[in-house]
Design a protein around this motif. Structure first.
Motif, PDB file in Angstrom:
ATOM      1  N   ALA A 180       7.577  -1.400  -8.377  1.00  0.00           N
ATOM      2  CA  ALA A 180       7.227  -1.655  -6.980  1.00  0.00           C
ATOM      3  C   ALA A 180       5.730  -1.566  -6.725  1.00  0.00           C
ATOM      4  CB  ALA A 180       7.969  -0.680  -6.074  1.00  0.00           C
ATOM      5  N   GLY A 181       4.963  -1.082  -7.719  1.00  0.00           N
ATOM      6  CA  GLY A 181       3.511  -1.068  -7.570  1.00  0.00           C
ATOM      7  C   GLY A 181       2.875   0.297  -7.478  1.00  0.00           C
ATOM      8  N   LEU A 182       3.543   1.334  -7.975  1.00  0.00           N
ATOM      9  CA  LEU A 182       3.004   2.692  -7.910  1.00  0.00           C
ATOM     10  C   LEU A 182       1.633   2.768  -8.583  1.00  0.00           C
ATOM     11  CD1 LEU A 182       3.661   5.656  -7.085  1.00  0.00           C
ATOM     12  CD2 LEU A 182       4.615   5.951  -9.381  1.00  0.00           C
ATOM     13  N   SER A 183       0.725   3.514  -7.984  1.00  0.00           N
ATOM     14  CA  SER A 183      -0.633   3.651  -8.510  1.00  0.00           C
ATOM     15  C   SER A 183      -0.629   4.226  -9.925  1.00  0.00           C
ATOM     16  CB  SER A 183      -1.447   4.561  -7.588  1.00  0.00           C
ATOM     17  OG  SER A 183      -2.681   4.909  -8.185  1.00  0.00           O
ATOM     18  N   TRP A 184      -1.510   3.683 -10.763  1.00  0.00           N
ATOM     19  CA  TRP A 184      -1.621   4.169 -12.137  1.00  0.00           C
ATOM     20  C   TRP A 184      -2.051   5.633 -12.181  1.00  0.00           C
ATOM     21  CZ3 TRP A 184       0.313   2.238 -16.402  1.00  0.00           C
ATOM     22  CH2 TRP A 184       0.630   0.884 -16.455  1.00  0.00           C
ATOM     23  N   ARG A 185      -2.811   6.086 -11.190  1.00  0.00           N
ATOM     24  CA  ARG A 185      -3.220   7.486 -11.161  1.00  0.00           C
ATOM     25  C   ARG A 185      -2.015   8.407 -11.030  1.00  0.00           C
ATOM     26  NH1 ARG A 185      -8.515   7.453  -7.082  1.00  0.00           N
ATOM     27  NH2 ARG A 185      -9.842   6.114  -8.395  1.00  0.00           N
ATOM     28  N   ILE A 186      -1.088   8.014 -10.169  1.00  0.00           N
ATOM     29  CA  ILE A 186       0.118   8.823  -9.997  1.00  0.00           C
ATOM     30  C   ILE A 186       0.980   8.768 -11.254  1.00  0.00           C
ATOM     31  CG2 ILE A 186       2.190   9.151  -8.608  1.00  0.00           C
ATOM     32  CD1 ILE A 186       0.753   7.934  -6.274  1.00  0.00           C
ATOM     33  N   ILE A 187       1.052   7.589 -11.860  1.00  0.00           N
ATOM     34  CA  ILE A 187       1.835   7.461 -13.095  1.00  0.00           C
ATOM     35  C   ILE A 187       1.269   8.365 -14.182  1.00  0.00           C
ATOM     36  CG2 ILE A 187       2.485   5.877 -14.951  1.00  0.00           C
ATOM     37  CD1 ILE A 187       2.509   3.637 -12.843  1.00  0.00           C
ATOM     38  N   ALA A 188      -0.064   8.353 -14.349  1.00  0.00           N
ATOM     39  CA  ALA A 188      -0.702   9.197 -15.362  1.00  0.00           C
ATOM     40  C   ALA A 188      -0.501  10.674 -15.057  1.00  0.00           C
ATOM     41  CB  ALA A 188      -2.198   8.873 -15.435  1.00  0.00           C
ATOM     42  N   ALA A 189      -0.636  11.043 -13.776  1.00  0.00           N
ATOM     43  CA  ALA A 189      -0.445  12.443 -13.394  1.00  0.00           C
ATOM     44  C   ALA A 189       1.006  12.871 -13.624  1.00  0.00           C
ATOM     45  CB  ALA A 189      -0.828  12.644 -11.936  1.00  0.00           C
ATOM     46  N   GLY A 190       1.948  11.978 -13.292  1.00  0.00           N
ATOM     47  CA  GLY A 190       3.360  12.291 -13.505  1.00  0.00           C
ATOM     48  C   GLY A 190       3.697  12.439 -14.976  1.00  0.00           C
ATOM     49  N   ALA A 191       3.133  11.567 -15.820  1.00  0.00           N
ATOM     50  CA  ALA A 191       3.377  11.661 -17.258  1.00  0.00           C
ATOM     51  C   ALA A 191       2.834  12.972 -17.823  1.00  0.00           C
ATOM     52  CB  ALA A 191       2.742  10.472 -17.973  1.00  0.00           C
ATOM     53  N   ALA A 192       1.626  13.350 -17.363  1.00  0.00           N
ATOM     54  CA  ALA A 192       1.030  14.609 -17.829  1.00  0.00           C
ATOM     55  C   ALA A 192       1.860  15.806 -17.379  1.00  0.00           C
ATOM     56  CB  ALA A 192      -0.401  14.727 -17.294  1.00  0.00           C
ATOM     57  N   GLN A 220       0.828  -1.198   0.000  1.00  0.00           N
ATOM     58  CA  GLN A 220       0.000   0.000   0.000  1.00  0.00           C
ATOM     59  C   GLN A 220       0.868   1.256   0.000  1.00  0.00           C
ATOM     60  OE1 GLN A 220      -3.217   0.390  -0.442  1.00  0.00           O
ATOM     61  NE2 GLN A 220      -2.928   2.614  -0.366  1.00  0.00           N
ATOM     62  N   ASP A 221       1.966   1.240   0.760  1.00  0.00           N
ATOM     63  CA  ASP A 221       2.894   2.380   0.753  1.00  0.00           C
ATOM     64  C   ASP A 221       3.489   2.586  -0.640  1.00  0.00           C
ATOM     65  OD1 ASP A 221       2.515   2.957   3.409  1.00  0.00           O
ATOM     66  OD2 ASP A 221       4.221   1.767   4.102  1.00  0.00           O
ATOM     67  N   ALA A 222       3.777   1.473  -1.326  1.00  0.00           N
ATOM     68  CA  ALA A 222       4.354   1.565  -2.666  1.00  0.00           C
ATOM     69  C   ALA A 222       3.340   2.061  -3.686  1.00  0.00           C
ATOM     70  CB  ALA A 222       4.893   0.204  -3.094  1.00  0.00           C
ATOM     71  N   LYS A 223       2.065   1.764  -3.434  1.00  0.00           N
ATOM     72  CA  LYS A 223       1.021   2.154  -4.380  1.00  0.00           C
ATOM     73  C   LYS A 223       0.632   3.616  -4.229  1.00  0.00           C
ATOM     74  CE  LYS A 223      -3.621   0.863  -5.934  1.00  0.00           C
ATOM     75  NZ  LYS A 223      -4.771  -0.048  -5.733  1.00  0.00           N
ATOM     76  N   TRP A 224       0.346   4.018  -2.991  1.00  0.00           N
ATOM     77  CA  TRP A 224      -0.083   5.395  -2.774  1.00  0.00           C
ATOM     78  C   TRP A 224       0.007   5.730  -1.293  1.00  0.00           C
ATOM     79  CZ3 TRP A 224      -0.321  10.073  -4.037  1.00  0.00           C
ATOM     80  CH2 TRP A 224      -1.184  10.992  -3.439  1.00  0.00           C
ATOM     81  N   SER A 225       0.908   6.632  -0.911  1.00  0.00           N
ATOM     82  CA  SER A 225       1.083   7.028   0.473  1.00  0.00           C
ATOM     83  C   SER A 225       1.951   8.274   0.513  1.00  0.00           C
ATOM     84  CB  SER A 225       1.741   5.891   1.271  1.00  0.00           C
ATOM     85  OG  SER A 225       2.176   6.337   2.525  1.00  0.00           O
TER      86      SER A 225
END
Length: 385
Positions: A188-200, A143-148
């Motif tokens: 490590a399992g980062l949330s797709w929402r963060i990945i999309a936001a980071g790419a944008a 969970q920490d790796a996904k979103w925290s």
């Protein structure tokens, strides 16, 4: 050998057993790539071992022995060394900026002059970052790796060296550091929402960064990449000559030692950044495809090793090192083909260069250590201390 045999008390401590657990396919492929590099350096020098080919082989031979020795070191020692090594390398990067030991070469202050030798701490920082991130993720939940909010820590571990290296300015190394860190967070399992936001955010920040954050010569490289023919004798020269070398090789190439672009020195940095263009010119599509196939095989084998590790540290460390290696290959390949700006990223083990080769070989020592100790279980938290 079965899993139970490998975990029997004292069994894994035998050197002969550990040597048997090394993936010799991976070692062999690394030797092939380095051998091709030596052959090309010999050709580029007009059929002479000096000034590049002999040193390339000597360095690789010494580092090969070191790699095999380090591959037998238990993962717990790699784990313990992760944070101290990261901290030491960060200090060395800071020393370039804030002490007289910083040395400028090629327009960038990215060397550390130790008197008896000069090193590029940014090269080793990539390995230190992989280890430090692997240790951090080993001790934190999915969970920490996904979103925290705790993700601010690995983001800072990536961002600090990225900014320091980019300021030198060494855009190629900074790019590798940032992308390697990003890939590790993804693995490590980062949330797709963060990945999309980071790419944008990355897409949005590129134009102002190119205009206001780059040095003039870096900005010219980007603009030249978009239209190299606009300055064929200046900033566009490197890309144009590289494309000529790539295209002139045809299917089978002009023959070993017969590449006009490299032999007549039209091709710039032909022994480092653009050595793959020389391979294509002398051995054509078949030769360049064969070299790329070796790189792809190395990447696939290393990913397989990462997947077999029983410890999260081993999986993330081997996966991160594989990502680091793959990014080197992809960026250099795109650069010499005119698909990316010229950022000074060598082709690993093929190009001439001590710091780059040392980082890659130490990185694969880590990958092989994960393979040899794939059944090792590393406790969480401070249990190793």
């Amino acid at each position: 050998m079965t899993s139970s045999a490998l975990t029997r008390p004292g069994e894994r401590d035998r050197v002969s057993t550990k040597l048997g657990e090394i993936d010799w396919r991976l070692v062999g492929l690394l030797c092939v790539i380095a051998g091709v590099g030596a052959a090309m350096l010999y050709s580029i020098a007009g059929g002479h071992w000096q000034p590049w080919a002999a040193k390339h082989l000597i360095r690789f031979s010494a580092l090969l022995v070191a790699m095999l020795a380090l591959s037998m070191v238990h993962l717990k020692w790699w784990f313990r060394a992760a944070y101290p090594l990261y901290g030491l390398l960060l200090i060395l990067v800071l020393m370039i900026e804030f002490t007289p030991l910083g040395y400028t070469a090629g327009g960038a202050r990215n060397w550390l002059n130790l008197g008896f030798t000069r090193i590029q701490p940014a090269e080793f920082m990539k390995l230190g970052l992989v280890l430090a991130l692997a240790r951090w993720y080993h001790n934190h939940s999915a969970q920490d790796a996904k979103w925290s909010w705790k993700l601010l820590i690995p983001a800072g571990m990536i961002g600090v060296p990225f900014i320091l290296v980019a300021k030198q300015p060494d855009l190629g190394s900074a790019m590798i550091i940032g992308l390697t860190g990003g890939v590790i967070m993804f693995l490590a399992g980062l949330s797709w929402r963060i990945i999309a936001a980071g790419a944008a955010a990355a897409v949005a920040i590129v134009p102002p960064f190119v205009i206001f954050g780059m040095h003039d010569y870096q900005r010219n490289r980007v603009l030249t990449f978009l239209n190299p023919e606009s300055d064929p004798t200046g900033t566009g020269y490197n890309i144009i000559q590289s494309k000529i070398a790539l295209g002139s090789g045809g299917l089978l190439g002009k023959g070993y030692g017969l590449g006009s672009q490299s032999q007549l020195e039209f091709l710039p940095e032909r022994h480092t950044d653009f050595i793959f263009s020389t391979v294509s010119e002398e051995f054509g599509f078949v030769g360049s495809f064969t070299v790329l196939a070796c790189y792809i095989a190395v990447i696939l084998i290393a990913l397989r090793i990462a997947s077999l590790s029983h410890s999260h540290f081993g999986r993330v460390a081997a996966g991160g090192m594989t990502a680091f290696f793959a990014l080197f290959v992809a960026i250099n390949g795109a650069m010499v083909m005119g698909l990316a700006p010229v950022v000074g990223v060598p082709m690993p083990l093929l190009s001439y260069g001590g710091s780059s080769m040392m980082t890659v070989m130490f990185g694969f020592a880590l990958v092989l250590a994960v393979r040899v100790h794939r059944y090792a279980e590393l406790p969480k938290g401070r249990d190793l201390f």
